[in-house]
Design a protein around this motif. Structure first.
Motif: not given
Length: 839
Positions: A466-475, A501-504
């Motif tokens: 759910i956490d987009e910042a963490m999702q970006a890091n994982m991806l 995601l990082i841009k957002r």
């Protein structure tokens, strides 16, 4: 021309070329008298010389070459066709609005019941449609089509009139040259800088798209009524990627405007982005002082060249008649203008970003790179920025002490926080990468899950975070892992998802955004032209947030230098690598990893500069280093072995190359697997050397292994599989092993048609390669069928030819020249394709 005396025409023109502009036509009138025919011809020739965006040097030595190039019949030069009223596409030509050395420029209009639209149409004028000029004209058309920026005049369409006269339809710009605009509106210094920054932004965009203008001057930089700049006329620009065709000059005629030409253009040496920056520097100097750095109006060509090459320019402030303006230019603006027009390319601004940074810093009251970086200077800038609030020396002292203490505490706090976050991210990344490496094919038993399957599972789990910042890091980590395993397309898809995601979540000016751009650049790897803008973006952000002397900035500079190395731009590569090396040397935090990478990149620089002795010494030194801090069979050591082998290959010392290639193959196979892209490359290099040594059995064995492992890695319908079959089939054809070669070439054609379509360039090449094999094997009817099919596809895709396609066509030419040089029509056909690509 038959009834004219050429010696008389030449004598008049020689004299005209030595006169200042205001005296030329008076001299022609007096000398030609009542001979209207002579007057017309001399006038037309003089206009052609000075309109050709350059001057002729030593006209007497080159008169016949110039005369032939201008026109086979001088009479046609004076009777230029009038296109006014003519229909070009859906536009009607209304009036002539300008002309260049080879082109006439018209205003045209499209009018119907729905809308009215004005455009500019550039047409090669009658008597100038030589093969060379048509090639230049077509190059301008392709270059303009590739550029899409509000500061660059847009190309709309193009074509041919009367089957021989090319034209392009461009955006019509209603404006005046930037210097005239500033004088007309009495613009302030700040307004002039703002306009000039627009120019720099447009030029930076062109440079990032591998285009050098080479003739920047006020007449090519217009400002419209809204204050928007537009750069015109890329007719003599040079694509950076076309590194091996640097010169567009002809003996005796250089395509440049001396007043704005850089010293390297005068000397006809290497043209780089710094060349455009010099021309912009001259324009900036003129914008500031209302005068150019050198007075060339009354000079001969030779005198002008000597001034540009040898005379040091005075400060812009000393050229001003207005004392108030002169005072405003002293200091930073003087320094910026003079740095931009340094005679040594490596001493001036090398990229537009550096020029922009200094102008932005000047406007903000910050220190600039063009000034000596002293404590006194920085203190002066600090006081200047805060002079409203600093009313007494005591307050200054207290403020400085207070700010120093506060920011020291603040920086320490932020650094500690950043370390915690970095450690957290590193722990996650290391855990995932360790997990991926443990499932690598080289470490997995038959019952184990494959690395790719694990990656797919990891990606699915990442999509559920759910956490987009963490999702970006994982991806990001998963994308890098895909790249390490050689799945570039999947890696780029995932990394771009992470980037969005990082841009957002963090914004486009964050360190996270810099890092993801850096990672995408790494993933492109050998596709240097695609990687470069991502590395440049990462450097722009890091240098802004962390400072130019930070190790992360050095890391981005290193990769920019590496990319220029891959593109063959050795001067640019050396510049960025030396900047990176300098930052690393001054750093108080040792970083052996990045130091090692700089050293190995400098070794590559020697190789690309063809200094093979230094390259050999550098690679042998790298290989002799203690392995305490390196994995004994690391990919770095594999690279050094492979690169050293190529140093020997370039010197035709194939026997010396073999053991190093064997070592490189052994390492990549053990670390990455037999089908990884880097392993395939190592095996292919080893096969090629064995071919050169005449070890055909070993060559065939390695090549067929490569095809087998390529199919395992990518499948039987992938472009990599097509390329492997095609290259091997052609090599067998060269050795006159025709039947076996035909087998692999037919497989290549089938795969290309399936994977990329029947109208793709690679399919065209597969047809052409199979045609060559069949012709050499005395199967002319079948050969003709595939030749015609290939030609049809090539013509449909001629605008898309790139350097890879060019190399493929060159291989075909080599085949015909070595196996069957009597095939004149095919040799000519492929030579024409290369010539059109060069144009």
């Amino acid at each position: 021309m038959d009834d004219l005396n050429w010696d008389k025409v030449e004598t008049i023109i020689d004299e005209v070329l030595s006169l200042p502009e205001e005296k030329r036509y008076t001299y022609i009138e007096e000398t030609c008298g009542h001979n209207q025919r002579l007057k017309d011809e001399v006038t037309q020739l003089v206009e052609s010389i000075f309109d050709s965006e350059g001057w002729l040097k030593d006209l007497k030595d080159h008169k016949h070459e110039f005369y032939d190039d201008v026109s086979e019949d001088l009479k046609s030069l004076s009777s230029t066709q009038d296109f006014v009223g003519q229909q070009v596409g859906s536009y009607t030509i209304k009036e002539k609005i300008g002309q260049g050395g080879m082109g006439l420029i018209y205003l045209a209009e499209h009018t119907d019941d729905n809308f009215s639209h004005q455009v500019a149409i550039k047409i090669i004028r009658d008597g100038q449609a030589t093969k060379t000029n048509i090639q230049r004209f077509r190059r301008e058309q392709r270059i303009l089509a590739s550029l899409n920026h509000p500061g660059i005049a847009q190309l709309y369409d193009g074509g041919i009139i009367d089957k021989e006269t090319p034209y392009i339809i461009m955006e019509y710009v209603c404006g005046i040259p930037i210097t005239k605009y500033c004088r007309k509106h009495n613009c302030s210094i700040e307004k002039r800088i703002d306009l000039f920054k627009q120019v720099l932004e447009a030029v930076r965009y062109a440079h990032e798209n591998l285009v050098i203008h080479r003739d920047l001057k006020p007449d090519n930089i217009l400002v419209d009524e809204s204050g928007q700049i537009k750069i015109l006329d890329f007719g003599i620009s040079k694509l950076l990627e076309d590194e091996h065709n640097l010169s567009l000059t002809k003996t005796g005629a250089r395509l440049l405007t001396p007043k704005y030409a850089a010293p390297e253009q005068i000397k006809e040496t290497n043209i780089t982005t710094a060349t455009d920056l010099y021309s912009l520097g001259v324009i900036f100097y003129e914008l500031l002082s209302n005068r150019p750095p050198f007075d060339l109006d009354d000079c001969t060509t030779y005198q002008a060249e000597q001034i540009i090459l040898n005379q040091a320019p005075t400060k812009p402030s000393s050229r001003c008649s207005d004392n108030h303006l002169s005072e405003a230019l002293r200091g930073d603006l003087n320094a910026i203008a003079l740095k931009a027009i340094r005679k040594e390319p490596n001493q001036r601004y090398r990229v537009a970003t550096e020029f922009l940074e200094d102008l932005n810093n000047y406007l903000k009251g910050l220190p600039i790179s063009a000034r000596t970086d002293s404590f006194q200077y920085r203190s002066y800038k600090f006081i200047g920025r805060h002079k409203q609030s600093l009313t007494a020396a005591a307050f200054i002292f207290i403020l400085i002490i207070g700010l120093t203490g506060f920011y020291t505490w603040k920086i320490a706090e932020e650094r500690n926080h950043a370390r915690v976050e970095a450690q957290k991210a590193e722990n996650i990344s290391n855990f995932l990468l360790t997990l991926f490496e443990s499932s690598h094919p080289s470490n997995s038993g038959p019952e184990d899950i494959t690395a790719r399957e694990l990656l797919q599972e990891g990606r699915q789990k990442a999509d559920q975070i759910i956490d987009e910042a963490m999702q970006a890091n994982m991806l990001s980590v998963i994308g890098q892992a895909y790249a390490k395993l050689g799945y570039r397309d999947s890696a780029l898809t995932i990394l771009n998802q992470s980037k969005d995601l990082i841009k957002r979540t963090h914004g486009q000016e964050s360190l996270e955004y810099a890092t993801i751009n850096f990672d995408i650049g790494n993933t492109y790897d050998v596709y240097a032209d695609l990687a470069l803008p991502f590395y440049q973006k990462s450097y722009n952000i890091r240098s802004e947030l962390l400072g130019k002397n930070h190790l992360r900035s050095a890391e981005s500079l290193l990769q920019i230098g590496k990319t220029h190395n891959n593109l063959g731009n050795t001067d640019s590569a050396r510049y960025y690598l030396e900047r990176s090396e300098d930052i690393i040397a001054k750093s108080t935090t040792p970083n052996p990893s990045i130091e090692l990478e700089v050293d190995q990149e400098i070794a590559r620089l020697y190789y690309y500069s063809k200094d093979y002795q230094k390259a050999e010494e550098a690679y042998l030194e790298l290989l002799s280093r203690p392995k305490d801090n390196l994995q004994t069979d690391s990919l770095a050591i594999s690279r050094w072995n492979q690169n050293l082998a190529w140093v020997y290959i370039r010197q035709q010392q194939f026997d010396k190359a073999v053991p190093y290639l064997e070592k490189a193959l052994l390492i990549t196979e053990s670390l990455l697997g037999k089908g990884h892209e880097k392993t395939l490359k190592a095996r292919n290099d080893l096969a090629g050397v064995n071919s050169d040594l005449g070890n055909l059995e070993r060559f065939q064995s390695l090549s067929e292994e490569n095809i087998e492992y390529t199919i395992e890695q990518y499948g039987n319908t992938h472009k990599m599989t097509c390329q492997a079959n095609s290259a091997y089939g052609l090599q067998l054809t060269l050795y006159k092993i025709f039947d076996k070669g035909e087998k692999y070439l037919r497989q290549a054609l089938e795969i290309c048609s399936s994977a990329m379509g029947s109208n793709h360039i690679w399919t065209a090449f597969a047809n052409a390669a199979l045609s060559a094999n069949l012709e050499f094997n005395n199967k002319p009817e079948a050969s003709l069928k595939y030749f015609n099919e290939g030609q049809k596809i090539f013509k449909n895709n001629s605008a898309k030819l790139n350097r890879v396609n060019k190399r493929q066509i060159s291989i075909l030419l080599r085949l015909y020249n070595e196996v069957d040089p009597s095939s004149k029509d095919r040799i000519e056909s492929y030579s024409n394709l290369l010539a059109e690509d060069d144009s």
